[in-house]
Scaffold this active site. Structure first.
Site, PDB file in Angstrom:
ATOM      1  CB  CYS A 178      -0.840  -0.179   1.293  1.00  0.00           C
ATOM      2  SG  CYS A 178      -2.256  -1.233   1.051  1.00  0.00           S
ATOM      3  CG  ASP A 206       2.374   5.489   3.332  1.00  0.00           C
ATOM      4  OD1 ASP A 206       3.048   5.913   3.321  1.00  0.00           O
ATOM      5  OD2 ASP A 206       1.231   5.747   2.935  1.00  0.00           O
ATOM      6  CB  CYS A 248       5.842  10.071   1.470  1.00  0.00           C
ATOM      7  SG  CYS A 248       4.421  10.260   2.576  1.00  0.00           S
ATOM      8  CB  CYS A 304       1.218  10.417   7.097  1.00  0.00           C
ATOM      9  SG  CYS A 304       1.536  10.311   5.160  1.00  0.00           S
TER      10      CYS A 304
END
Ligand code: FES
Length: 293
Positions: A35, A37, A61, A105
């Site tokens: 996915c 992350d 990221c 995130c």
């Protein structure tokens, strides 16, 4: 292309507490490499039951690294009960904000923390269980997770839900179901934006204008573009100037000029303000669209 705060950059370039604690009291793992992350959080308590040490390993990221790093700073010294109250908003706020598209995130950080606390409380070492019914198969997101991000962050559109938990960001097959969840939880609030905000003539605050532009794009413009394999992204709103970027088929289409004026600008003028001028990203430095006829 993302606008990051100095604090995000600082935690990305100098992440704190990277690694993994040996024999931790709590371990939480969320996300998956597939996915894009993944985060593993480990913590150790001192004899007073406070988080004495916490470390993370993350794949993702700049925002994923920064949110993980800052989360370790937030919870260090807290009791488990205090840490359990940390929300994804707290994490994003501590960083001075995150781009909307990167809010997932902060949610991943909160989920890893919850998984680690659950692991501490139950003693198990399993990956976090999925609670509820899976709505988004592409990203393995359940209805309970979607409901939670909607409630905690007051979300009213599918695009916002995608930003916060990725659901809907793959094949798009789950968007109808996400819409129904939003309608069920936020029905009145979602309608409020169109109903309460003056559409023409009356003055809009900047926030109202941005909300209304985004909502008009989501509900009045995007479906038509997607039907032809294209898409549109809102880049910025500066006064009456709305800057957008075309994606997918629309990005290569020679009819972009037509789409810009007769679809995008027309709809925004109808639903937001007659003064709206639409420009394509990167076009600002050139001659405004309105004057290129
Ligand atoms: S099932 Fe949700 S994006 Fe594909």
């Amino acid at each position: 292309m993302w606008e990051y705060t100095d604090k995000v950059k600082e935690h990305f370039f100098n992440p704190r507490n990277v690694g993994e604690i040996e024999k931790p009291d709590g371990v939480g793992e969320v996300g998956s490499l597939a996915c894009g992350d993944a985060l593993k959080l480990t913590f150790k308590l001192d004899e007073d039951g406070r988080i004495e040490d916490v470390k993370f390993k993350t794949f993702g990221c700049a925002s994923a690294i920064a949110t993980s790093s800052v989360l370790t700073e937030i919870i260090k010294g807290m009791t488990v009960e205090e840490a359990a109250k940390v929300t994804n908003r707290d994490i994003a706020d501590y960083l001075g904000g995150l781009p909307e598209q990167k809010m997932h995130c902060s949610v991943m950080g909160r989920e890893a923390l919850e998984a680690a606390i659950e692991n501490y409380r139950t003693g198990g070492r399993k990956k976090r269980r999925l609670e509820g019914k899976v709505v988004c198969n592409c990203f393995g997101v359940t209805d309970r997770e979607i409901e939670r991000v909607i409630r905690e962050n007051n979300l009213t559109t599918v695009e916002e839900v995608t930003n916060y938990c990725k659901a809907g960001g793959g094949c798009g097959g789950c968007k109808g179901e996400i819409e129904k969840i939003i309608e069920r939880l936020q029905g009145d609030k979602a309608k409020e934006i169109f109903a309460v905000v003056p559409r023409k003539g009356g003055r809009l605050t900047n926030i109202q204008k941005i909300q209304l532009v985004q909502r008009t794009i989501n509900e009045q413009i995007r479906p038509a573009l997607r039907a032809h394999g294209g898409d549109i992204e809102l880049i910025d709103v500066e006064g009456d100037k709305v800057i957008v970027a075309f994606r997918g088929m629309c990005a290569q289409c020679r009819l972009t000029e037509f789409t810009m004026k007769d679809v995008v600008e027309a709809k925004l003028r109808e639903f937001v303000s007659e003064e709206i001028i639409v420009e394509e990203e990167g076009e600002s430095a050139q001659v405004p669209h309105k004057h290129r006829e």
